[in-house]
Structures are given as structure tokens and as C-alpha cells.
Write an enzyme that holds these catalytic residues in place. Structure first.
Site, PDB file in Angstrom:
ATOM      1  N   ASP A 202       0.844  -1.199   0.000  1.00 35.49           N
ATOM      2  CA  ASP A 202       0.000   0.000   0.000  1.00 35.49           C
ATOM      3  C   ASP A 202       0.886   1.258   0.000  1.00 35.49           C
ATOM      4  O   ASP A 202       1.803   1.361   0.816  1.00 35.49           O
ATOM      5  CB  ASP A 202      -0.890  -0.036   1.260  1.00 35.49           C
ATOM      6  CG  ASP A 202      -2.014   0.978   1.199  1.00 35.49           C
ATOM      7  OD1 ASP A 202      -1.822   2.047   0.599  1.00 35.49           O
ATOM      8  OD2 ASP A 202      -3.090   0.703   1.754  1.00 35.49           O
ATOM      9  N   HIS A 204      -0.445   4.503   0.118  1.00 37.98           N
ATOM     10  CA  HIS A 204      -1.120   5.683   0.672  1.00 37.98           C
ATOM     11  C   HIS A 204      -0.444   6.128   1.974  1.00 37.98           C
ATOM     12  O   HIS A 204      -0.332   5.328   2.894  1.00 37.98           O
ATOM     13  CB  HIS A 204      -2.593   5.371   0.936  1.00 37.98           C
ATOM     14  CG  HIS A 204      -3.342   5.035  -0.311  1.00 37.98           C
ATOM     15  ND1 HIS A 204      -3.425   3.755  -0.799  1.00 37.98           N
ATOM     16  CD2 HIS A 204      -4.029   5.824  -1.177  1.00 37.98           C
ATOM     17  CE1 HIS A 204      -4.133   3.769  -1.917  1.00 37.98           C
ATOM     18  NE2 HIS A 204      -4.513   5.007  -2.179  1.00 37.98           N
ATOM     19  N   SER A 255      -5.273  -4.167   2.078  1.00 37.71           N
ATOM     20  CA  SER A 255      -4.419  -3.762   3.206  1.00 37.71           C
ATOM     21  C   SER A 255      -5.031  -4.201   4.527  1.00 37.71           C
ATOM     22  O   SER A 255      -4.314  -4.476   5.495  1.00 37.71           O
ATOM     23  CB  SER A 255      -4.218  -2.252   3.226  1.00 37.71           C
ATOM     24  OG  SER A 255      -3.704  -1.837   2.009  1.00 37.71           O
TER      25      SER A 255
END
Ligand code: B1M
Length: 325
Positions: A202, A204, A255
Site C-alpha cells: 500500500d 497511501h 491492506s
């Protein structure tokens, strides 16, 4: 063409240079036509586009009338417009390059627009203006998050491409960086150490970095391991830094699964440090049912950064933590 190829040869990948479609048209119109063309191609299943995204008008921001002119031209709708090319060219030949009317909007409507448009032009001045009446976190959790939610919706419906979402992310990061020095800071020396990471797979990191700012402004010593952090790297870092809390962030549905896997790996490695988890794809239900049962330590769900701070304070306060567990 893309639709037919995909129907006949479903495993085929498609790639397209977008801007040739508008060659020879007035410059202001080219940006619009390229964007509308890209939108329809993506809807039809296009896998990869070659396009200068800086020059692309955002589909979601194009006025309906201009979308109509572009559609008539792309689909050659002569039944609606006898000469779609002439109408398109006439409209855009007259049109001056787009001047955003954003500054006519009230401040609270302008702030989310910077995020949706992915632009920083005027953002700093408007944030300074907002700081006169609002606290930094109110600005982030209010108008700026409203913009991010809108970006998420537009992205979901293919009205924004990843490159545009990145520009939105850049605008958000610039806003958070400007607001950070004005956030309240606690005097306390060190409340405890937090190891923070976005989980494996991930990328982000805006939410995680916001959590870092808020925790460190409130006396926590934060070790930020960054994004796509593997469980083994986390385990190594736990042994090295001996944190009081592990904080995991992740926004993708996968996630959330990855957090459960990581929690299982922690347990196998004998890690029992209290853990905070946060991110859009999580819910307290998921944390209770999927993560807590596989983790040998305590795990708590933080729906936002401020909840994360409150939970972190509880964990490092032995008395409160006993009641919390
Ligand atoms: Co992505 N993305 N993205 N993206 N992106 C989402 C998450 C998505 C919901 C958009 C959508 O489709 N509507 C969707 C996920 C769908 C799903 O899994 N079901 C998605 C997707 C699909 C993707 C890609 C797969 C797209 C692609 O490539 N096809 C790809 C993923 C690549 C990867 O990770 N391997 C991708 C890429 C990107 C960009 C790089 C373009 C960019 C990120 C830039 C960056 O972070 N540096 C991006 C962005 C910006 C978003 C949206 C639009 C906004 C996320 C954000 O920054 N929000 C997002 C849609 C949305 O959420 N509205 C989306 C603002 C931030 C402050 O909030 O992170 O939620 P958030 O953090 C909050 C809380 O969740 C909490 O506190 C924060 C503040 O209060 N919190 C914690 C978070 N972590 C915490 C940890 C804690 C405590 C609280 O303690 C430890």
C-alpha cells in the site's frame, strides 16, 4: 474499437496515444477533447494511455455543454449536429483559455476545490485566510477531507485518472505542511515511542503522515517506517526501537487483510506491543473479528488521527490501559 477488441479477445491489453485525436483543433478544445476521449476509452476498457496529464482538462470539471460538443464530434453525431467539427472548432476558437472562477466562491467552498482540481495556485493564501477563524485540524478534517472524499468518488467512477489523483494528493500534502506549524503542541517531554508504517503493498501515506504529525505534536516520539512495509521489516524495527505502540495504516481493502497477516506474523515472532490500526478500508468490526483474534497483544481501531492520539494516550497511561484492555 477497444470495446470490440476486448469482447473478441478478452485477455488482450490495449494502449493508446490519446492526443492525436484532437490534432489540428483549437488548443483550448484539444485539452477538452483529449479528456473526453480518454474518459470514453477508459469506460470501454482501455488499459494504458499515453497522455500529458498536466495539459489535460479534468473530465469532472468540463462544463456539460463542452462535453456535449466533444461527444458529438467523437461519435460523429450528425443527426444532432450537421457538422460536429465546425461547431466544436467554432466554440473553442472563441473561448479564451480557462480561467477558474474559484475565487468567486466562498472560502469553505474554495478549499475543497484545490484538492479536487489538484492545484496549489491560491491555496496558501486561502489557508492563511482560513486560519483566522478555524483551527488547523478543523480545516483538514472539514473542507480538505471533503475535497479528498470527492476525489475518491470521481476516481471510483473513472472521472479522474491516477496522475490527477496524485496531483490532488500533492495539494493535500502542501496544505498539511502549511498547517502543521500552527497545530497545537503539548509541552510534555516524551509520552512514549510509536512505530508507524503503511502496510505491505500500500502506497497511501497522507493519513499516516497526519497521524505522525499529531502524535509528535502531542509528545510522542514517532519512528515512521514509510510505505509498503513488510512484516519482517516491522518485526526487525520493533526489536530495534522497542516502541510502546505499533501503528499500522492502510487504505486498500487488501491492506485490511494484510494487517491481519502482519498481526499473525507479529504473534509468531513473539511481538505483543499494543497496536493501533487505521485507514479507510477498516472498520471496528473487521478489527475485532479478523485482526484481534490473531494478535497476541492488544489491538485498537482508530477511525481518524485524533482518535489515534486518544488511544495512544490511553495505552501509555498504565492505569487507563488496564481498564481499556
Ligand atoms: Co488511492 N485508492 N489508489 N491513491 N486513493 C483510494 C484509497 C480508493 C478508496 C479510491 C477509490 O477507488 N474510491 C481506492 C481503494 C479501493 C479499495 O481498495 N477498495 C484506491 C485505489 C484503488 C488506488 C490504486 C489501486 C489505483 C490504481 O493504481 N489503479 C492505487 C494503489 C496503489 C497501492 O497502494 N499499491 C492508488 C494510488 C493512489 C495515489 C498514489 C494516486 C494517491 C495516494 C498518494 C499518497 O498517499 N501519497 C491516492 C489517493 C490520494 C486516494 C484517495 C483519493 C485519498 C486518500 C487520502 O489521502 N485521504 C482515496 C479515496 C478516499 O479515501 N477518499 C484512494 C486523506 C487522508 C488524510 O485520509 O488516509 O483515510 P486517510 O487517513 C485518515 C483515517 O483513515 C485515519 O486518520 C486519517 C486522518 O484522520 N488513519 C489512521 C489512517 N491511517 C491511520 C493510522 C492510525 C490512525 C488513524 O494509527 C496507526
Amino acid at each position: 474499437g477497444i470495446r470490440l477488441i476486448k469482447a473478441k479477445f478478452p485477455r488482450t491489453r490495449t494502449v493508446l496515444g490519446i492526443s492525436n485525436v484532437s490534432f489540428g483543433l483549437p488548443a483550448a478544445g484539444r485539452e477538452v477533447l483529449n479528456s473526453v476521449f480518454l474518459y470514453h476509452c477508459v469506460q470501454a476498457g482501455l488499459d494504458l494511455a499515453i497522455v500529458n496529464s498536466e495539459k489535460l482538462e479534468r473530465y469532472a470539471s468540463i462544463p456539460e455543454e463542452e462535453k456535449r460538443l466533444a461527444d458529438n464530434l467523437l461519435f460523429n453525431r450528425i443527426e444532432l449536429d450537421a457538422d460536429p467539427i465546425a461547431s466544436f472548432a467554432a466554440h473553442f476558437r472563441k473561448r479564451k483559455p480557462t480561467v477558474q472562477n474559484t475565487n468567486k466562491l466562498p472560502l469553505l467552498d474554495r478549499l475543497p476545490r484545490y484538492i479536487v482540481e489538484g492545484t496549489k495556485d491560491g491555496l496558501a493564501e486561502d489557508l492563511t485566510e482560513a486560519l483566522k477563524t478555524m483551527r488547523p485540524l478543523e480545516i483538514i478534517n472539514g473542507p480538505l477531507m471533503k475535497g479528498m472524499d470527492e476525489v475518491g468518488k470521481l476516481f471510483n467512477t473513472n472521472q479522474l485518472i491516477v496522475a490527477e489523483v496524485l496531483q490532488s494528493a500533492e495539494a493535500m500534502k502542501a496544505a498539511v505542511a502549511q498547517l502543521e506549524p500552527f497545530m497545537e503542541k503539548a509541552d510534555s517531554a516524551s509520552r512514549g515511542k510509536v512505530l508507524l508504517a503503511t502496510v505491505k503493498g500500500d502506497v497511501h501515506d497522507i493519513g499516516k503522515n497526519l497521524v505522525e504529525i499529531i502524535l509528535s505534536n502531542n509528545g510522542f516520539n514517532v519512528v515512521n517506517l514509510g510505505i509498503k512495509v513488510l512484516p519482517e521489516t516491522l518485526i526487525q524495527a520493533v526489536r530495534q526501537h522497542k516502541p510502546d505502540i505499533i501503528g499500522l495504516s492502510g487504505l486498500l481493502v487488501k491492506s485490511a487483510q494484510q494487517m491481519a497477516i502482519t498481526a499473525g506474523d507479529f504473534s509468531k515472532a513473539g511481538v505483543q506491543t499494543p497496536m493501533l490500526v487505521g485507514g479507510a478500508a477498516l472498520s471496528s468490526n473487521f478489527v475485532d473479528r479478523q485482526i484481534a483474534p490473531v494478535y497476541s497483544g492488544t489491538v485498537a481501531y482508530a477511525s481518524d488521527a485524533m482518535t489515534g492520539l486518544e488511544l495512544a494516550k490511553t495505552i501509555v497511561d498504565a492505569e487507563r490501559f488496564q481498564k481499556f484492555k
